[in-house]
Write a protein that holds these residues in place. Sequence first.
Motif, PDB file in Angstrom:
ATOM      1  N   SER A  98      -0.687  24.585  -2.043  1.00 60.55           N
ATOM      2  CA  SER A  98       0.183  23.779  -1.181  1.00 60.55           C
ATOM      3  C   SER A  98       1.590  23.689  -1.752  1.00 60.55           C
ATOM      4  O   SER A  98       2.586  23.749  -1.007  1.00 60.55           O
ATOM      5  CB  SER A  98      -0.412  22.376  -1.030  1.00 60.55           C
ATOM      6  OG  SER A  98      -1.710  22.435  -0.485  1.00 60.55           O
ATOM      7  N   LEU A  99       1.686  23.552  -3.070  1.00 63.39           N
ATOM      8  CA  LEU A  99       3.002  23.464  -3.693  1.00 63.39           C
ATOM      9  C   LEU A  99       3.806  24.738  -3.457  1.00 63.39           C
ATOM     10  O   LEU A  99       5.005  24.698  -3.117  1.00 63.39           O
ATOM     11  CB  LEU A  99       2.845  23.178  -5.187  1.00 63.39           C
ATOM     12  CG  LEU A  99       4.126  22.841  -5.963  1.00 63.39           C
ATOM     13  CD1 LEU A  99       3.825  21.876  -7.109  1.00 63.39           C
ATOM     14  CD2 LEU A  99       4.813  24.084  -6.515  1.00 63.39           C
ATOM     15  N   VAL A 100       3.177  25.893  -3.608  1.00 61.75           N
ATOM     16  CA  VAL A 100       3.900  27.150  -3.402  1.00 61.75           C
ATOM     17  C   VAL A 100       4.194  27.357  -1.919  1.00 61.75           C
ATOM     18  O   VAL A 100       5.209  27.987  -1.562  1.00 61.75           O
ATOM     19  CB  VAL A 100       3.106  28.326  -4.010  1.00 61.75           C
ATOM     20  CG1 VAL A 100       3.837  29.660  -3.772  1.00 61.75           C
ATOM     21  CG2 VAL A 100       2.931  28.115  -5.508  1.00 61.75           C
ATOM     22  N   LEU A 221       2.193  16.586  -5.491  1.00 65.16           N
ATOM     23  CA  LEU A 221       1.153  17.618  -5.525  1.00 65.16           C
ATOM     24  C   LEU A 221       0.812  17.989  -6.960  1.00 65.16           C
ATOM     25  O   LEU A 221      -0.365  18.136  -7.316  1.00 65.16           O
ATOM     26  CB  LEU A 221       1.625  18.858  -4.761  1.00 65.16           C
ATOM     27  CG  LEU A 221       1.881  18.655  -3.262  1.00 65.16           C
ATOM     28  CD1 LEU A 221       2.594  19.864  -2.680  1.00 65.16           C
ATOM     29  CD2 LEU A 221       0.574  18.408  -2.533  1.00 65.16           C
ATOM     30  N   ALA A 222       1.845  18.132  -7.789  1.00 57.62           N
ATOM     31  CA  ALA A 222       1.620  18.495  -9.186  1.00 57.62           C
ATOM     32  C   ALA A 222       0.827  17.411  -9.910  1.00 57.62           C
ATOM     33  O   ALA A 222      -0.024  17.707 -10.754  1.00 57.62           O
ATOM     34  CB  ALA A 222       2.956  18.741  -9.874  1.00 57.62           C
ATOM     35  N   ALA A 223       1.102  16.159  -9.575  1.00 58.53           N
ATOM     36  CA  ALA A 223       0.394  15.051 -10.224  1.00 58.53           C
ATOM     37  C   ALA A 223      -1.089  15.064  -9.862  1.00 58.53           C
ATOM     38  O   ALA A 223      -1.962  14.895 -10.722  1.00 58.53           O
ATOM     39  CB  ALA A 223       1.024  13.721  -9.819  1.00 58.53           C
ATOM     40  N   ILE A 224      -1.412  15.277  -8.589  1.00 63.32           N
ATOM     41  CA  ILE A 224      -2.818  15.263  -8.155  1.00 63.32           C
ATOM     42  C   ILE A 224      -3.602  16.363  -8.851  1.00 63.32           C
ATOM     43  O   ILE A 224      -4.686  16.133  -9.411  1.00 63.32           O
ATOM     44  CB  ILE A 224      -2.912  15.426  -6.625  1.00 63.32           C
ATOM     45  CG1 ILE A 224      -2.356  14.188  -5.929  1.00 63.32           C
ATOM     46  CG2 ILE A 224      -4.366  15.659  -6.204  1.00 63.32           C
ATOM     47  CD1 ILE A 224      -2.216  14.343  -4.424  1.00 63.32           C
ATOM     48  N   GLY A 225      -3.079  17.593  -8.834  1.00 62.15           N
ATOM     49  CA  GLY A 225      -3.797  18.700  -9.450  1.00 62.15           C
ATOM     50  C   GLY A 225      -3.952  18.534 -10.942  1.00 62.15           C
ATOM     51  O   GLY A 225      -4.996  18.880 -11.522  1.00 62.15           O
ATOM     52  N   LEU A 299      -2.632  18.794   3.057  1.00 62.67           N
ATOM     53  CA  LEU A 299      -1.513  18.542   2.149  1.00 62.67           C
ATOM     54  C   LEU A 299      -0.186  19.043   2.682  1.00 62.67           C
ATOM     55  O   LEU A 299       0.870  18.490   2.340  1.00 62.67           O
ATOM     56  CB  LEU A 299      -1.804  19.178   0.781  1.00 62.67           C
ATOM     57  CG  LEU A 299      -2.967  18.564  -0.013  1.00 62.67           C
ATOM     58  CD1 LEU A 299      -3.253  19.381  -1.263  1.00 62.67           C
ATOM     59  CD2 LEU A 299      -2.683  17.110  -0.372  1.00 62.67           C
ATOM     60  N   ILE A 300      -0.202  20.076   3.512  1.00 64.75           N
ATOM     61  CA  ILE A 300       1.072  20.668   3.940  1.00 64.75           C
ATOM     62  C   ILE A 300       1.510  20.210   5.331  1.00 64.75           C
ATOM     63  O   ILE A 300       2.639  20.482   5.737  1.00 64.75           O
ATOM     64  CB  ILE A 300       1.016  22.210   3.908  1.00 64.75           C
ATOM     65  CG1 ILE A 300       0.014  22.751   4.911  1.00 64.75           C
ATOM     66  CG2 ILE A 300       0.697  22.691   2.494  1.00 64.75           C
ATOM     67  CD1 ILE A 300      -0.021  24.288   4.996  1.00 64.75           C
ATOM     68  N   ARG A 306      -2.664  14.587  12.713  1.00 64.97           N
ATOM     69  CA  ARG A 306      -3.508  15.655  12.188  1.00 64.97           C
ATOM     70  C   ARG A 306      -3.968  15.329  10.776  1.00 64.97           C
ATOM     71  O   ARG A 306      -5.119  15.613  10.398  1.00 64.97           O
ATOM     72  CB  ARG A 306      -2.727  16.979  12.205  1.00 64.97           C
ATOM     73  CG  ARG A 306      -3.515  18.185  11.685  1.00 64.97           C
ATOM     74  CD  ARG A 306      -4.777  18.419  12.479  1.00 64.97           C
ATOM     75  NE  ARG A 306      -5.482  19.627  12.022  1.00 64.97           N
ATOM     76  CZ  ARG A 306      -6.774  19.835  12.204  1.00 64.97           C
ATOM     77  NH1 ARG A 306      -7.521  18.928  12.837  1.00 64.97           N
ATOM     78  NH2 ARG A 306      -7.337  20.949  11.776  1.00 64.97           N
ATOM     79  N   ALA A 307      -3.077  14.727   9.999  1.00 65.49           N
ATOM     80  CA  ALA A 307      -3.439  14.339   8.629  1.00 65.49           C
ATOM     81  C   ALA A 307      -4.601  13.357   8.637  1.00 65.49           C
ATOM     82  O   ALA A 307      -5.527  13.466   7.827  1.00 65.49           O
ATOM     83  CB  ALA A 307      -2.234  13.742   7.920  1.00 65.49           C
ATOM     84  N   ASN A 308      -4.579  12.394   9.542  1.00 68.84           N
ATOM     85  CA  ASN A 308      -5.667  11.413   9.616  1.00 68.84           C
ATOM     86  C   ASN A 308      -6.988  12.078  10.001  1.00 68.84           C
ATOM     87  O   ASN A 308      -8.047  11.725   9.474  1.00 68.84           O
ATOM     88  CB  ASN A 308      -5.316  10.315  10.629  1.00 68.84           C
ATOM     89  CG  ASN A 308      -4.207   9.409  10.137  1.00 68.84           C
ATOM     90  OD1 ASN A 308      -4.013   9.232   8.931  1.00 68.84           O
ATOM     91  ND2 ASN A 308      -3.450   8.831  11.064  1.00 68.84           N
ATOM     92  N   GLU A 309      -6.922  13.049  10.943  1.00 70.59           N
ATOM     93  CA  GLU A 309      -8.140  13.766  11.342  1.00 70.59           C
ATOM     94  C   GLU A 309      -8.726  14.524  10.152  1.00 70.59           C
ATOM     95  O   GLU A 309      -9.944  14.495   9.917  1.00 70.59           O
ATOM     96  CB  GLU A 309      -7.815  14.764  12.459  1.00 70.59           C
ATOM     97  CG  GLU A 309      -7.459  14.123  13.783  1.00 70.59           C
ATOM     98  CD  GLU A 309      -7.022  15.166  14.808  1.00 70.59           C
ATOM     99  OE1 GLU A 309      -7.156  16.385  14.510  1.00 70.59           O
ATOM    100  OE2 GLU A 309      -6.555  14.770  15.887  1.00 70.59           O
TER     101      GLU A 309
END
Length: 813
Positions: A98-100, A221-225, A299-300, A306-309
């Motif tokens: 997702s970050l890339v 994103l970096a923190a979660i991974g 994530l993206i 859509r995020a909630n779904e």
Amino acid sequence: MLHSKARWQTGCAESSVVQKLAEAHHLDTLTARLLALRGITTPEAAESFLHSRQDGFHDPFLMKDMKKAVDRIRLAVEHKEFIRIYGDYDADGVTSTSLVVFLLRKVKARFDYYIPHRVREGYGLNRQAVEKAAEDGVDLIITVDTGVSSVEQVTYIQELGMDVIVTDHHEPPDILPQPLALVNPKQADCPYPFKHLAGVGVAFKLAHALLDRVPEELLELAAIGTVADLMPLHGENRTIVKMGLERMQQFAFPGIRALLKIAGIESQQVTSTHLGFAVGPRLNASGRLDSANNSVELLITGDSGRANELAQLLDELNQERQRIVQEINEEALAIAAEQVQKGNTFLVLAKPDWNEGVIGIVASKIVETYYRPTIVFSMNDESGLAKGSARSIESFDMYENLTACRELLEHFGGHQSAAGMTIKQEHIDALHRQLDHQAKAVLGTDDLVPVIRADAACHLKDVPLGWIEQLQNLEPFGAGNPSPQFIVENLRLTDLRLLGRDKKHMKLVLSESQGESAVQIEALGFGKAHLSELISPTARLDVLGELGINEWNGIRRSQLTLKDLRITEIQLFDWRGTADAAARLDSLKAALAASEGCPDMPAVVAFAGMHHHALPQRMDALGCPLWIWRAGRGLKPANERAQGLVFGQMADIVLYSLPTTLGAAEQVLDQAVCLERCYAMFKDERSSAETGMPSRDQFKLVYGSVLKQGSWDVKDQRLMTLFSRRSGLSPAMIEFMLTVFGELGFIQEHEGRYVPVPSPAKQDLSRSASYQERMKLTEVEQFCFYSSASELHQWLLKQRMETSKEVLEETTK
């Protein structure tokens, strides 16, 4: 007693370092000690640790091949070449992907992403995916969180006319692939100063280099991974996670916001713990049971609806994952128990069709239970292969030991504490034998007991609420920067209750006396409800846990989250008055079985003279060994369960029936040399007529009646019943009194009749043997039935001390 699950160790910090840190930053001594124990030994390091900001990021171009990677990506963007991001299906992999995605969007590249299916394709690059990339017209593949071991696949990519940039953080093998650029700080010749980035951390550094700035907008994103992949939270990782959490609390992406909401977490309150235990597992669930594309899309996406779904979908998948894990874990535990019983140090558990997506979680749970390095395999009979996930313990390097077995493996990769692999099914037993041999060669008995490292032993008064609040300055907590843990000893139990829908958790209220004052704290033991049966209300506890603050209805209190506990003295459990002995014993057996290191059965003791004729069969049915004590014969096994067991090795002793004398109970306890917990049930199954002692006036009444009657026909039940009604004494009690009179020579039996002895010698009632016997029983009744639980406990401890003293005197003669 109650043994701790782990060995407790308290960290040691040099006092001069602690003092220097305290003075430089105006810290209290305990906080300065916590910093020193985490390797923060200079004022400058403390400043960086406490106030992580952008200057904590290293130059990304220090990483080997970073410039090559950046130049190639810029060329692809300039020439509008088609780029494919190739990721992995775990939380580190999907956050890296997702970050890339965000990075390539920023530079306006033509791209898409691809994550292999865990079951159909397995981990890493594979030929089919490479061929599909060529068919799709891909010019450049960028791997994230994978690729460092893919020598053949990288060569194949190049043979098909595509370029490949590998970004990874896993341990490099001896033979490396030869892509256009290999970006991995763990390469031996890479000068990058921080070696412990997650896959998403390496991707973040790629973004840092390509954008020529720190991309703060990607820190979430970096923190979660980083947290989800259990990377050590010091150095650059600490900066990533600390700043990422700060952004998340304010600007969370729609997908992250939706995940936090469905997990019941306020974004303003999110911590690294939430990332590890709520966000990470939900992101992982998609790749474990379905397609990891769901997690990437979440994530993206910029669409909140859509995020909630997608968050709802991931939550449902996570619940299903939990169900599957529990099912497989029960089967795996049974296999592991057999292997431990056989003496295996390394555990290898394999079964057809175990879900490949969760075997890593199961391996972790097996290690948590047995603390042995473990591999869990899912076998596929159709292919003849098995895919495995390994988890290790502190003293055993899994990657190094798998490397020594590589000839048995089709493919493997990982690091010291975890690894994944593929093997032919016929090689599993050989792998197990070799790994077990290697484990036995390097692991001693102590290595197979986990260690919990506490920061300090302290008193409750030393850690007031205000100081606990200051612990937040040390966050984020995680691997490499664990939540501070403290040992508090000799606490009195004030209250204990079970919590949760399934009553799996327990809450203790613990009190510490200091002079004339007492300090209390609540201690929460998540998943420790089974221990409640093994903690007596009179016990004094030592606890190890994390200090925090509980706020409820505006009231803030100190709170301890229990990691481990121990009780160092023998415990006494007051089970007197237990109505359902069978249920009580079943409950105790379940608690013992659930407690690692405890036998799964208590020893039950009954005393001859009580009504225990059916007891052996009853105890057999309950699965409890039974011993019976008889005067002159001592303690003997009384049922099948007790045969072959050594009473002196039993840790849990149930005094089932009322002892005939206190001396009998003490003789039993003398033999219980491994006693840790004593359960005083003292069931009295005698009839009411067999208990109690008549008063002297009642003795006079019965004797006067014999004198008045002139003689007493022993067989005349009418007369006995009539006198019993008039006197209020039971027939059995009257018979006992007549026996006493006979023993003292006051009456004598002649032709079935009691008749008075003319002018008998005066004698005290206590000279009668029957009177003496009942008097002893009365004394036992008084003590066993009417003493307090505390008095019973003191009697037990005193008896044990006297036994220990006698043993010591005997051994020193």
